[in-house]
Design a protein around this motif. Structure first.
Motif, mmCIF file in Angstrom:
data_model
loop_
_atom_site.group_PDB
_atom_site.id
_atom_site.type_symbol
_atom_site.label_atom_id
_atom_site.label_comp_id
_atom_site.label_asym_id
_atom_site.label_seq_id
_atom_site.Cartn_x
_atom_site.Cartn_y
_atom_site.Cartn_z
ATOM 1 N N VAL A 73 49.050 9.144 47.112
ATOM 2 C CA VAL A 73 48.701 9.102 45.621
ATOM 3 C C VAL A 73 50.031 9.583 44.654
ATOM 4 O O VAL A 73 50.160 9.330 43.645
ATOM 5 N N SER A 74 50.851 10.584 45.453
ATOM 6 C CA SER A 74 51.759 11.345 44.702
ATOM 7 C C SER A 74 52.635 10.139 44.312
ATOM 8 O O SER A 74 53.753 10.485 43.270
ATOM 9 N N GLU A 75 52.917 9.016 44.969
ATOM 10 C CA GLU A 75 53.922 8.143 44.653
ATOM 11 C C GLU A 75 53.509 7.426 43.204
ATOM 12 O O GLU A 75 54.435 6.969 42.610
ATOM 13 N N HIS A 76 52.267 7.930 42.606
ATOM 14 C CA HIS A 76 51.753 7.155 41.455
ATOM 15 C C HIS A 76 51.181 7.861 40.527
ATOM 16 O O HIS A 76 51.084 7.660 39.314
ATOM 17 N N VAL A 77 50.809 9.198 40.916
ATOM 18 C CA VAL A 77 50.144 10.157 39.878
ATOM 19 C C VAL A 77 51.006 11.481 40.257
ATOM 20 O O VAL A 77 50.988 12.011 41.419
ATOM 21 N N VAL A 78 51.067 12.140 39.301
ATOM 22 C CA VAL A 78 51.883 13.481 39.148
ATOM 23 C C VAL A 78 50.436 14.596 39.521
ATOM 24 O O VAL A 78 49.659 14.799 38.687
ATOM 25 N N LEU A 79 50.675 15.106 40.805
ATOM 26 C CA LEU A 79 49.343 15.823 41.364
ATOM 27 C C LEU A 79 49.751 17.537 41.111
ATOM 28 O O LEU A 79 51.069 17.824 41.461
ATOM 29 N N ARG A 80 49.111 18.449 40.781
ATOM 30 C CA ARG A 80 48.963 19.787 40.837
ATOM 31 C C ARG A 80 47.991 20.204 41.754
ATOM 32 O O ARG A 80 46.887 19.874 41.586
ATOM 33 N N LYS A 81 48.558 21.322 42.162
ATOM 34 C CA LYS A 81 47.588 22.081 43.450
ATOM 35 C C LYS A 81 46.580 22.958 42.771
ATOM 36 O O LYS A 81 46.854 23.764 41.464
ATOM 37 N N ARG A 82 45.092 22.729 42.956
ATOM 38 C CA ARG A 82 44.071 23.502 42.103
ATOM 39 C C ARG A 82 43.173 23.965 43.270
ATOM 40 O O ARG A 82 42.137 22.942 43.805
ATOM 41 N N GLY A 83 43.358 25.069 43.694
ATOM 42 C CA GLY A 83 42.338 25.627 44.646
ATOM 43 C C GLY A 83 42.804 24.742 46.167
ATOM 44 O O GLY A 83 43.967 24.775 46.667
ATOM 45 N N LYS A 84 41.833 24.356 46.901
ATOM 46 C CA LYS A 84 42.195 23.655 48.087
ATOM 47 C C LYS A 84 42.690 22.174 47.770
ATOM 48 O O LYS A 84 43.212 21.382 48.552
ATOM 49 N N ASP A 85 42.186 21.656 46.439
ATOM 50 C CA ASP A 85 42.525 20.335 46.160
ATOM 51 C C ASP A 85 43.930 20.196 45.148
ATOM 52 O O ASP A 85 44.387 21.076 45.068
ATOM 53 N N PHE A 86 43.959 18.785 44.790
ATOM 54 C CA PHE A 86 44.918 18.456 43.800
ATOM 55 C C PHE A 86 44.226 17.869 42.688
ATOM 56 O O PHE A 86 43.292 16.865 42.766
ATOM 57 N N VAL A 87 44.837 17.786 41.509
ATOM 58 C CA VAL A 87 44.286 17.137 40.458
ATOM 59 C C VAL A 87 45.489 16.575 39.576
ATOM 60 O O VAL A 87 46.708 16.984 39.721
ATOM 61 N N GLY A 88 45.169 15.436 38.834
ATOM 62 C CA GLY A 88 46.280 14.868 38.053
ATOM 63 C C GLY A 88 45.251 13.940 37.003
ATOM 64 O O GLY A 88 44.064 13.786 37.011
ATOM 65 N N LEU A 89 46.092 13.241 36.082
ATOM 66 C CA LEU A 89 45.539 12.145 35.245
ATOM 67 C C LEU A 89 45.104 10.853 35.927
ATOM 68 O O LEU A 89 45.883 10.433 36.781
ATOM 69 N N CYS A 90 44.078 10.493 35.798
ATOM 70 C CA CYS A 90 43.524 9.202 36.351
ATOM 71 C C CYS A 90 44.337 8.025 36.079
ATOM 72 O O CYS A 90 44.519 7.530 35.048
ATOM 73 N N PRO A 91 44.786 7.358 37.145
ATOM 74 C CA PRO A 91 45.729 6.012 37.134
ATOM 75 C C PRO A 91 44.751 4.942 36.657
ATOM 76 O O PRO A 91 45.399 3.667 36.368
#
Length: 652
Positions: free
Chosen positions: A24-42
């Motif tokens: 997913v990181s190849e297409h979405v800029v992800l940031r760590k939030r707790g145990k998961d990652f968040v970003g703007l939906c593609p």
């Protein structure tokens, strides 16, 4: 070729090896939030991230559009590809052996897959050939250039596999075809040889050049960069696009830098091969080179996979060519910077030097200090706008203001935009702090149409007279109806203060008790002048006795002729105004209540956004605090709504 049915074991192995965060990181800029990652939906347009990726579950889900699935589903939906195509592509990337259910089709499929392996092999062999040639008599010129001109130690030369391509037209060709027996077609597909235009045969693509292997993230050679040792043009020559190499999707030295980027939470991008090599040789191991092209979204997202804070520093020369290079390199990533998805900084080295030259006369610590103080891209742009401009000259002031407004309009994040509005207002005020509120007002007025598009209220409450007040923090990017309501309330309060001396003390007491301030900058400016006159007279405790207040204020505003138009109407009372202020107690109450309501809405939305952005599992105490805070503001809002007697609009 039609892809045969893949064996279930192959599909399961792909699911195990293809990490969803990596994909997913190849297409979405992800940031760590707790145990998961968040970003703007593609999969849909959004301003606030609602797209989550769980590494433990190997699943993604968007709370906005309800898209969800595993890594295979993500690539299928994003690229509109078939299941078999995606599995096969992921199998290639993660080196999963491919099995099919139809044995008779397996041979052809394996032939297709083996092409990439053959390319990797012939490129690795070529890299070894070039490294060997560097140590021969014909390579002494190249070796001396590395050791003397570039001041590289043997350790660095070996670390990056630097080599030399002999001057002969067919030296590499003969070695690979006649000695190593590689097929000519493989050499051509790898970009190592080119067909002759006449007479048949092939010739080497690189001749008499210092050779720099370009590697993928796994460290495999996928292409070469060759620097001429003569006056031949071009000075730098790259391999052509191949099955393995895409210039816009590759960053030089990323395989060497990815660990450093993760450890330092920062990536440095330079323009040339030797700049990146020199930085690594100096112990600055988070540097990559852009291969001389504008940075693409694919390249940036490749880097950002390794940095939590998404901090990216572009380091180019400080001269005009370097500035142009920086602007060219930014390319498509400007949009990410405006949205706040990447912390983009610009480092221009002094004296027009590149990183390699700078390190010849400075220490790595000096360079590290420059990195530390590198300005954010927006600050860098603002400094470029005001550079060599005289803001005391009307023409320069107007042109600079227009360019600043254009820049501010592009900033999507409201907090970032508001910060830079204040910052630019200070610049335009030329050291006169009294003018800052007015400059803020002027900038906000000009960017309001763009700013309003970025503001999407989470909730809307009833305000005076059925109008609406945005739950966003107070700014002049509010909707026109909201702004006019606040404008009317504050103007009424100031008019009462100016023309009804007996009400002044009550107004001051109400503002202090509720801890309220005027939200609109021209009103704040007027109120500041009133307080200064009160202080000068030593009458701060007896506001009703201020003599000739209106006349004294008008004298003061002669110094600010260009801004006085926003408040001069308050010094006069017409028939309509007279009717309004005849009901002074009610007017004061309604105006104060309106201002209080807006301020509460500001705090309510502020705490609500903080609560929504906090991970309850990672920060349970902070999560609970923000919840209690925004709920308390909500209760206060309801109480004000119940207590109001009539609306401000009913006084009109």
């Amino acid at each position: 070729m039609q892809i045969p049915r893949l064996h279930p074991d192959t599909i399961e192995e792909v699911k195990l090896r293809a990490d969803i965060v990596d994909v997913v990181s190849e297409h979405v800029v992800l940031r760590k939030r707790g145990k998961d990652f968040v970003g703007l939906c593609p999969f849909h347009d959004e301003k606030s991230p609602s797209f989550t990726v769980s590494q433990t579950k190997q699943m993604y889900y968007c709370f906005g559009c309800q898209a969800g699935g595993n890594a295979i589903k993500f690539v299928m939906e994003l690229g509109k590809c078939s299941f078999a195509d995606v599995v096969l592509d992921l199998a290639r990337r993660y080196q999963v052996p491919v099995q099919t259910l139809e044995p008779e089709q397996r041979q052809e499929l394996q032939r297709q897959l083996s092409l990439r392996e053959q390319l990797y092999e012939v490129l690795a062999t070529s890299a070894q050939f070039y490294q060997h040639a560097l140590r021969q008599s014909q390579g002494q010129k190249a070796l001396q250039y590395l050791q003397s001109n570039r001041q590289f130690k043997e350790e660095t030369i070996q670390q990056f596999g630097l080599g030399y391509a002999p001057a002969g037209w067919e030296t590499l060709y003969r070695y690979l075809v006649e000695d190593k027996h590689y097929p000519v077609q493989i050499l051509e597909k790898a970009g190592l040889i080119k067909p002759r235009r006449e007479g048949g045969g092939y010739y080497d693509a690189f001749r008499d050049r210092l050779m720099i292997p370009i590697r993928d993230v796994q460290g495999r050679v996928i292409a070469f960069g060759g620097r001429t040792l003569t006056d031949e043009q071009p000075k730098y020559l790259n391999s052509p696009e191949t099955e393995l190499f895409s210039k816009g999707k590759t960053l030089f030295a990323l395989n060497q830098a990815k660990d450093g980027i993760s450890q330092l939470d920062q990536a440095v991008v330079v323009e040339g091969y030797f700049d990146a090599i020199a930085l690594h040789a100096a112990g600055i191991n988070n540097a990559v080179a852009s291969l001389g092209t504008a940075l693409s979204l694919e390249q940036v997202r490749l880097i950002l996979r390794y940095t939590e804070s998404k901090q990216l520093i572009l380091n180019f020369d400080a001269d005009k060519a370097g500035t142009n290079a920086a602007e060219r390199a930014i390319g498509e990533i400007a949009e990410l910077a405006y949205k706040g998805e990447v912390q983009l900084k610009i480092l221009n080295l002094p004296d027009g030097k590149d990183a390699d030259e700078y390190l010849h006369s400075h220490t790595p610590e000096d360079y590290g200090e420059l990195l530390k103080n590198a300005p954010l891209w927006l600050d860098w742009q603002i400094q470029k706008i005001i550079q060599d401009r005289d803001l005391k000259q009307a023409t320069d002031f107007q042109q600079v203001t227009q360019q600043i407004v254009k820049l501010l309009k592009n900033i999507a994040n409201s907090d970032t935009r508001n910060y830079y509005v204040s910052y630019c207002a200070e610049i335009l005020s030329l050291g006169d702090t009294r003018l800052i509120p007015l400059r803020v007002e002027n900038l906000l007025t000009q960017i309001a149409p763009a700013a309003a598009t970025y503001s999407k209220p989470v909730s809307v409450k009833k305000a005076w007279g059925g109008s609406k007040v945005s739950p966003l923090p107070i700014s002049n990017s509010s909707l026109p109806t909201e702004r006019s309501l606040l404008e009317h309330a504050e103007a009424l309060l100031l008019r009462v203060y100016l023309h009804c001396p007996e009400q002044r003390q009550m107004i001051v007491d109400e503002l202090e008790e509720r801890d309220l301030q005027f939200s609109l900058s021209h009103h704040r400016f007027l109120w500041q002048q009133i307080l200064e006159i009160s202080s000068d007279d030593g009458e701060t405790k007896n506001f009703a006795s201020l003599p000739n207040l209106i006349s004294r204020l008008q004298d003061r505003f002669l110094e600010f002729d260009s801004e006085s138009g926003l408040i001069s109407h308050l010094f006069h009372v017409d028939e309509k105004n007279q009717k309004e202020i005849l009901r002074t107690p009610q007017v004061v109450q309604a105006a104060i209540a309106c201002m209080d309501l807006v301020m509460l809405e500001k705090r309510y939305r502020h705490f609500l956004e903080l609560w929504q952005q906090t991970d309850p599992e990672a920060e349970p105490e902070r999560y609970q605090y923000y919840y209690q805070a925004f709920y308390a503001e909500k209760i206060k809002l309801q109480q004000i709504d119940r207590q109001r007697l009539f609306s401000i609009t009913e006084l009109s």
